[in-house]
Design an enzyme around this catalytic site. Sequence first.
Site, PDB file in Angstrom:
ATOM      1  N   LYS A  31      36.479  32.689  53.874  1.00 21.48           N
ATOM      2  CA  LYS A  31      35.447  33.450  53.183  1.00 21.48           C
ATOM      3  C   LYS A  31      34.411  33.949  54.185  1.00 21.48           C
ATOM      4  CE  LYS A  31      32.246  32.838  49.244  1.00 21.48           C
ATOM      5  NZ  LYS A  31      31.797  31.852  48.219  1.00 21.48           N
ATOM      6  N   SER A  91      32.249  33.250  43.723  1.00 22.87           N
ATOM      7  CA  SER A  91      32.043  34.267  44.742  1.00 22.87           C
ATOM      8  C   SER A  91      33.165  34.305  45.776  1.00 22.87           C
ATOM      9  CB  SER A  91      30.708  34.020  45.468  1.00 22.87           C
ATOM     10  OG  SER A  91      30.678  32.742  46.092  1.00 22.87           O
ATOM     11  N   SER A 125      32.059  28.498  42.616  1.00 22.12           N
ATOM     12  CA  SER A 125      32.812  29.539  43.315  1.00 22.12           C
ATOM     13  C   SER A 125      34.122  29.050  43.917  1.00 22.12           C
ATOM     14  CB  SER A 125      31.948  30.151  44.420  1.00 22.12           C
ATOM     15  OG  SER A 125      30.788  30.737  43.864  1.00 22.12           O
TER      16      SER A 125
END
Length: 578
Positions: free
Chosen positions: A66, A140, A164
């Site tokens: 990420k 996210s 997330s």
Amino acid sequence: MPTPTERVRAAYRRIAEADRPEVWITLRPEEEVVAEAGALEERLAAAAGTPEAERIPLAGTLVAVKDNIDVAGLPTTAAHPGFARTPDVSATAVERLVAAGGLVLGKTNMDQFATGLVGTRSPYGAVRNALDPARISGGSSSGSAVAVALGIVDVALGTDTAGSGRVPAALHGIVGLKPTLGLVPNTGVVPAARPYDTVTVFAPDLATGQRALAVVTGPDPRDPASRGWPADVRLAPRDPARIAVPTEEGLAPLSEAERDTFQRAVDRFAEAGAVVERVDVAPLLEAARLLYDGAIVAERHAAVGEFLEAHRGDGRSDPTVAGIILAAADLPASRLAADQHRLAGYRATARALLSGFDGLLVPTTVGHPTLDEVAADPVGTNSRLGTYTNFVNLLDLAAVAVPAGTADGHPFGVTVVTDAFDDQVALDLAGLLTGAEPGPALPANGLELAVFGAHLRGQPLNHQLTDLGARFVEATTTSGDHRMVALRTTPPKPGLLRVDSGGSALRCEVWEISPAGLGAFLAALPAPMTLGAVTLADGRTVVGFGCEPAAAVGGEDITHHGGWIAYLESLESLESLG
């Protein structure tokens, strides 16, 4: 078995086939990763047959990261082009994966500054669901989850503050591991709400995810909030496991189909022999609202508020993200202090609620919105998605999200929530739901204990092991230099003695127990029992139950039976003969 180079080539072919450019913010050139794969193959060849091979447990594992987690030499943007910086050093979690043989393909798209559960709040494009492009991926950690779901990578790192690392897993039918806060250091991670952030792992199955999680956990002196495993860590659930589930009122946000699918997961626990009990989760859902509706949101402003203030109107700040974070600028410190006090009360309530249970089973999320639905109501839709996730980090709990079937035509997931540091318990309980075989314990700091009598499975004192979170390892035998006597105790117990001659191999069970658990056994050990070294048939030495030599003098020598259970069965045979 494909070589690391072959796996890398296959991954880049899959990237081209999938044609989902929005998954990546930075994708490394294929030849660069191929070169690293070649170097890894040389390392593997040199390590073959040596202890070094054990230090490469993830050899050839393909990884996505990420884009709020640093990878040396690649920009970290947190999904804001103006925030981009290129670190010289990778985040601790990434360093550990690479050292263990992981190959990083690139940095994945995300909700800007990790603020959102939808996967659409990014100037690099909304990340579409891997299974249904009209629906959201969840955020996210959107790109990381999709990279796993599309079969491009084996594992992906995400982060989780409000869910997330779990919501995107549920929306794709994959696994999301959200460890106890601090177990994975946040060194090299852009903060969202610093006290409640954790690095997470996405994987297609529990075993793959656990192997990666085992590598990245452990304290880091560069992260003052990182934590190690406590001495009394639980390594397994009780037997039978005790599971808390929400009451019907606690499941009210779900659709009828989602409630039916959730109930099937509950039924699987019951079929596996677990004890299931309904509990009122209302206090947990109340605590969840503090994350955005209370002053706790000031943590997000502390993380990136100054940057967003300086970039107002630049066209690259997501308006929803900026609105949430900048609105926290004027929150008074007294209100934050009051909400932190309230949160401490909720933590105590959560501990009381979970006391006596191995874990709490909840739905991972509610519904599966389309991209259009999120665009029409970005805040309300996001809030519903976090119904069952927002409280977990606030209350310092661990969680494992796994697939549980489908509902309303989309994947539906459930999450096992446990107390802090009961991460392995959560993994084992999740395994009951998915049918996954349990792997080695996480953490690997347990001590092996050999038991021979009343502590064996099915015997009257076995609960003393399982109550301490001990983990069954194997049934085996000792080496041939031991003898066994039946002691005159209540309940009856065998006594084990090491002898120079006349011994025999004796059946036993090996359990893994925490250091503090073994200490508890030693402190409460009644005479004439002892704990000492026992040699097993494979030559290794473990701690095991024995007895004082003087107590064995009056006991019956039962060595010829080969073990305690066989001796008890012989007594039953004699009784049946009358």
